[in-house]
Write a protein that holds these residues in place. Sequence first.
Motif, PDB file in Angstrom:
ATOM      1  N   ARG A 178       0.867  -1.184   0.000  1.00  0.00           N
ATOM      2  CA  ARG A 178       0.000   0.000   0.000  1.00  0.00           C
ATOM      3  C   ARG A 178       0.905   1.235   0.000  1.00  0.00           C
ATOM      4  NH1 ARG A 178      -1.997  -3.105   4.095  1.00  0.00           N
ATOM      5  NH2 ARG A 178      -1.252  -1.604   5.665  1.00  0.00           N
ATOM      6  N   LEU A 179       0.762   2.070  -1.033  1.00  0.00           N
ATOM      7  CA  LEU A 179       1.690   3.197  -1.210  1.00  0.00           C
ATOM      8  C   LEU A 179       0.971   4.526  -1.252  1.00  0.00           C
ATOM      9  CD1 LEU A 179       3.108   0.781  -3.333  1.00  0.00           C
ATOM     10  CD2 LEU A 179       4.874   2.473  -3.000  1.00  0.00           C
ATOM     11  N   ILE A 180       1.720   5.560  -0.899  1.00  0.00           N
ATOM     12  CA  ILE A 180       1.308   6.939  -1.107  1.00  0.00           C
ATOM     13  C   ILE A 180       2.558   7.738  -1.473  1.00  0.00           C
ATOM     14  CG2 ILE A 180       1.623   7.689   1.300  1.00  0.00           C
ATOM     15  CD1 ILE A 180      -0.958   9.371   0.906  1.00  0.00           C
ATOM     16  N   SER A 181       2.383   8.753  -2.312  1.00  0.00           N
ATOM     17  CA  SER A 181       3.529   9.563  -2.729  1.00  0.00           C
ATOM     18  C   SER A 181       3.209  11.037  -2.532  1.00  0.00           C
ATOM     19  CB  SER A 181       3.859   9.301  -4.199  1.00  0.00           C
ATOM     20  OG  SER A 181       4.967  10.091  -4.604  1.00  0.00           O
ATOM     21  N   LEU A 182       4.257  11.809  -2.282  1.00  0.00           N
ATOM     22  CA  LEU A 182       4.144  13.253  -2.113  1.00  0.00           C
ATOM     23  C   LEU A 182       5.096  13.946  -3.080  1.00  0.00           C
ATOM     24  CD1 LEU A 182       4.265  13.437   1.797  1.00  0.00           C
ATOM     25  CD2 LEU A 182       2.228  13.352   0.364  1.00  0.00           C
ATOM     26  N   ASP A 183       4.663  15.098  -3.598  1.00  0.00           N
ATOM     27  CA  ASP A 183       5.528  15.878  -4.490  1.00  0.00           C
ATOM     28  C   ASP A 183       5.177  17.352  -4.337  1.00  0.00           C
ATOM     29  OD1 ASP A 183       7.338  15.051  -7.189  1.00  0.00           O
ATOM     30  OD2 ASP A 183       6.559  17.090  -7.169  1.00  0.00           O
ATOM     31  N   SER A 184       6.189  18.230  -4.478  1.00  0.00           N
ATOM     32  CA  SER A 184       5.964  19.672  -4.312  1.00  0.00           C
ATOM     33  C   SER A 184       5.630  20.373  -5.619  1.00  0.00           C
ATOM     34  CB  SER A 184       7.207  20.339  -3.689  1.00  0.00           C
ATOM     35  OG  SER A 184       8.315  20.220  -4.563  1.00  0.00           O
ATOM     36  N   ASP A 185       5.556  19.624  -6.725  1.00  0.00           N
ATOM     37  CA  ASP A 185       5.226  20.194  -8.026  1.00  0.00           C
ATOM     38  C   ASP A 185       3.761  19.881  -8.338  1.00  0.00           C
ATOM     39  OD1 ASP A 185       4.869  20.889 -10.649  1.00  0.00           O
ATOM     40  OD2 ASP A 185       6.661  19.886 -11.405  1.00  0.00           O
ATOM     41  N   PRO A 186       2.865  20.875  -8.314  1.00  0.00           N
ATOM     42  CA  PRO A 186       1.450  20.609  -8.552  1.00  0.00           C
ATOM     43  C   PRO A 186       1.182  19.947  -9.901  1.00  0.00           C
ATOM     44  CG  PRO A 186       1.766  22.831  -7.703  1.00  0.00           C
ATOM     45  CD  PRO A 186       3.119  22.295  -8.029  1.00  0.00           C
ATOM     46  N   VAL A 187       1.948  20.318 -10.932  1.00  0.00           N
ATOM     47  CA  VAL A 187       1.755  19.721 -12.249  1.00  0.00           C
ATOM     48  C   VAL A 187       2.119  18.242 -12.217  1.00  0.00           C
ATOM     49  CG1 VAL A 187       2.471  19.782 -14.665  1.00  0.00           C
ATOM     50  CG2 VAL A 187       2.152  21.914 -13.408  1.00  0.00           C
ATOM     51  N   MET A 188       3.211  17.900 -11.520  1.00  0.00           N
ATOM     52  CA  MET A 188       3.612  16.503 -11.393  1.00  0.00           C
ATOM     53  C   MET A 188       2.576  15.711 -10.610  1.00  0.00           C
ATOM     54  SD  MET A 188       6.013  14.418 -12.324  1.00  0.00           S
ATOM     55  CE  MET A 188       7.497  15.391 -12.623  1.00  0.00           C
ATOM     56  N   VAL A 189       1.982  16.332  -9.585  1.00  0.00           N
ATOM     57  CA  VAL A 189       0.943  15.669  -8.795  1.00  0.00           C
ATOM     58  C   VAL A 189      -0.250  15.322  -9.690  1.00  0.00           C
ATOM     59  CG1 VAL A 189      -0.735  15.999  -6.935  1.00  0.00           C
ATOM     60  CG2 VAL A 189       1.634  16.710  -6.608  1.00  0.00           C
ATOM     61  N   GLU A 190      -0.678  16.284 -10.514  1.00  0.00           N
ATOM     62  CA  GLU A 190      -1.812  16.046 -11.411  1.00  0.00           C
ATOM     63  C   GLU A 190      -1.483  14.958 -12.427  1.00  0.00           C
ATOM     64  OE1 GLU A 190      -2.861  19.766 -13.155  1.00  0.00           O
ATOM     65  OE2 GLU A 190      -3.373  20.712 -11.230  1.00  0.00           O
ATOM     66  N   ARG A 191      -0.272  15.001 -12.961  1.00  0.00           N
ATOM     67  CA  ARG A 191       0.122  14.017 -13.975  1.00  0.00           C
ATOM     68  C   ARG A 191       0.172  12.609 -13.394  1.00  0.00           C
ATOM     69  NH1 ARG A 191       6.236  13.695 -16.539  1.00  0.00           N
ATOM     70  NH2 ARG A 191       6.070  11.567 -17.345  1.00  0.00           N
ATOM     71  N   ALA A 192       0.850  12.458 -12.241  1.00  0.00           N
ATOM     72  CA  ALA A 192       0.963  11.134 -11.630  1.00  0.00           C
ATOM     73  C   ALA A 192      -0.398  10.624 -11.169  1.00  0.00           C
ATOM     74  CB  ALA A 192       1.939  11.188 -10.458  1.00  0.00           C
ATOM     75  N   GLY A 193      -1.248  11.519 -10.667  1.00  0.00           N
ATOM     76  CA  GLY A 193      -2.584  11.120 -10.245  1.00  0.00           C
ATOM     77  C   GLY A 193      -3.417  10.629 -11.411  1.00  0.00           C
ATOM     78  N   SER A 194      -3.299  11.304 -12.569  1.00  0.00           N
ATOM     79  CA  SER A 194      -4.057  10.881 -13.754  1.00  0.00           C
ATOM     80  C   SER A 194      -3.582   9.523 -14.270  1.00  0.00           C
ATOM     81  CB  SER A 194      -3.930  11.934 -14.858  1.00  0.00           C
ATOM     82  OG  SER A 194      -2.590  12.008 -15.353  1.00  0.00           O
ATOM     83  N   GLU A 195      -2.368   9.133 -13.908  1.00  0.00           N
ATOM     84  CA  GLU A 195      -1.831   7.836 -14.323  1.00  0.00           C
ATOM     85  C   GLU A 195      -2.146   6.727 -13.318  1.00  0.00           C
ATOM     86  OE1 GLU A 195       2.020   9.668 -16.796  1.00  0.00           O
ATOM     87  OE2 GLU A 195       2.296   8.815 -14.798  1.00  0.00           O
ATOM     88  N   GLY A 196      -2.954   7.064 -12.307  1.00  0.00           N
ATOM     89  CA  GLY A 196      -3.436   6.040 -11.390  1.00  0.00           C
ATOM     90  C   GLY A 196      -2.649   5.887 -10.106  1.00  0.00           C
TER      91      GLY A 196
END
Length: 519
Positions: free
Chosen positions: A403-421
Amino acid sequence: MIEATWIAFAFGLGLAARQLGLPPLIGYLGAGFALAAFGDQLGVGKQDSEILSHLSHLGVLLLLFTVGLKLKPGNLVRPEVIGGGLLHFGLSSLLMLPPIMLFLDLGWQEALMLSVALAFSSTVLAAKVLESRRELKAFHGRVAIGVLIVQDLIALVVMSLANGEVPSAWALLVFLLPLLRPLLFRLLDASGHEELLVLLGLMLALVVGGMGFEAVGLSSELGALAFGALLAKHKRAGELSDSLWSVKEVFLVGFFLQIGIGGLPDVDALVFALVMAALLPLKTLLFFFLFLAFRLRSRSAFLSAASLTNYSEFGLIVISVLMPQWLVPLALSVVFSFIISAQFNRFSAAIYDRLAHRLIPLERNTRHPDEQPVSLGEAQILVMGMGRSGRAAYDYLQGKGYRLISLDSDPVMVERAGSEGRNVLYADAEDQTFWQTLEMNRIEAVILTMNDAEAKIIASRKLREKGFTGLVVSHALYEDVAREIEAAGADHTYLTMTEAGAGLAQNVAQHLQGPARRD
């Protein structure tokens, strides 16, 4: 040779400014004033001033080209960036207009141009401050840079309108420029990583963009910006910008020298600059409350506003084109604002920590675009950073059933990684309040894959200060950085290149199917 005198004066006074903790360009401007004072004895003539004028123009074009390389819609098309930038520019210009008209006894057109010039903030200073503090990719850093890019675009529009030049019919070809993007991408790919890359940037900024746009009756500044923007989506745009950084900085020295050589400040110019310096806090407050209105947290609003608390070299560029008689007073205002801004930003995080109990209640009671998590839920493993290494680690462990969770300080990267599941949230590892409120009771291991070494050091230290006893692993490019991360609390730090080499060797051994044979 007079060029040797320029270089000696610029270096000497630039170094002196840096030793005092001030931006070196304050020293360059001082060098210009010194050359103006002793120009006759040193042999500085009209021809020398024309040479400096040419060099400064090249510096401005390269500055705009590198700004264009950063024009990424994902970071720019955000309400707090566009709304904050446009509203601040409009409100600041209107608020400055009446006192300028009243106290300087100017017509409304001249007063408006001055108030517009004072509404800009410094791209060069803000970028250097954020870079020195490794905050360019933090949320507040991206907001500040986005606002500055919006202001740069406004500056180009202002100069184009004020010049009143009518473009030729050939200017319509500008709308076909996007068709050149594949060709430009190929040229960038073929240019390698050395001098050809620099020459490509110079050719696009100065020749194709600058001279090309001038040939059809458009601004050369707009041309440089446009060709930079055409390359912004290329994966090597950042590398091209870095390769031009030093060249651009050297040419911009000529811009500040030219301002100083234009004339020594008189008493009126000094009084004007002191009054403008006294009004700087109004710029800070206006930015702060506008960012709060766009739902930013008080910390992001305060740090973004602090980065923008200065007057701009772009204001000087606008005034040099439209009202050159005001260049020296405005240049002095910029110098004073840089001195104040450099010291303010040096302690801005500490100032916010002291004022946080008063500023946090001013936040809007709604979800913030820079909201940070207070709990990591049922996750077992935390991956900090969603670059290539972070995504690879996340996908591998997810495939193993963790079970994983990730954090990032780049809002664009957050949106991109989130859209990839992927399960990704926004958070800034260098934000003290984030670590104070974070609940991570179920986390067994933390993987640090942020690009910035300082962020990994801070995260390792904060994790241990919170009492986290689980596994903390990181990667690093250099051994000395790896030692610092482990000293801060990480259990293991893997050297990226070493691990890549070991992985290659492991694949070779697997393909050879078995241990080495000794014949």
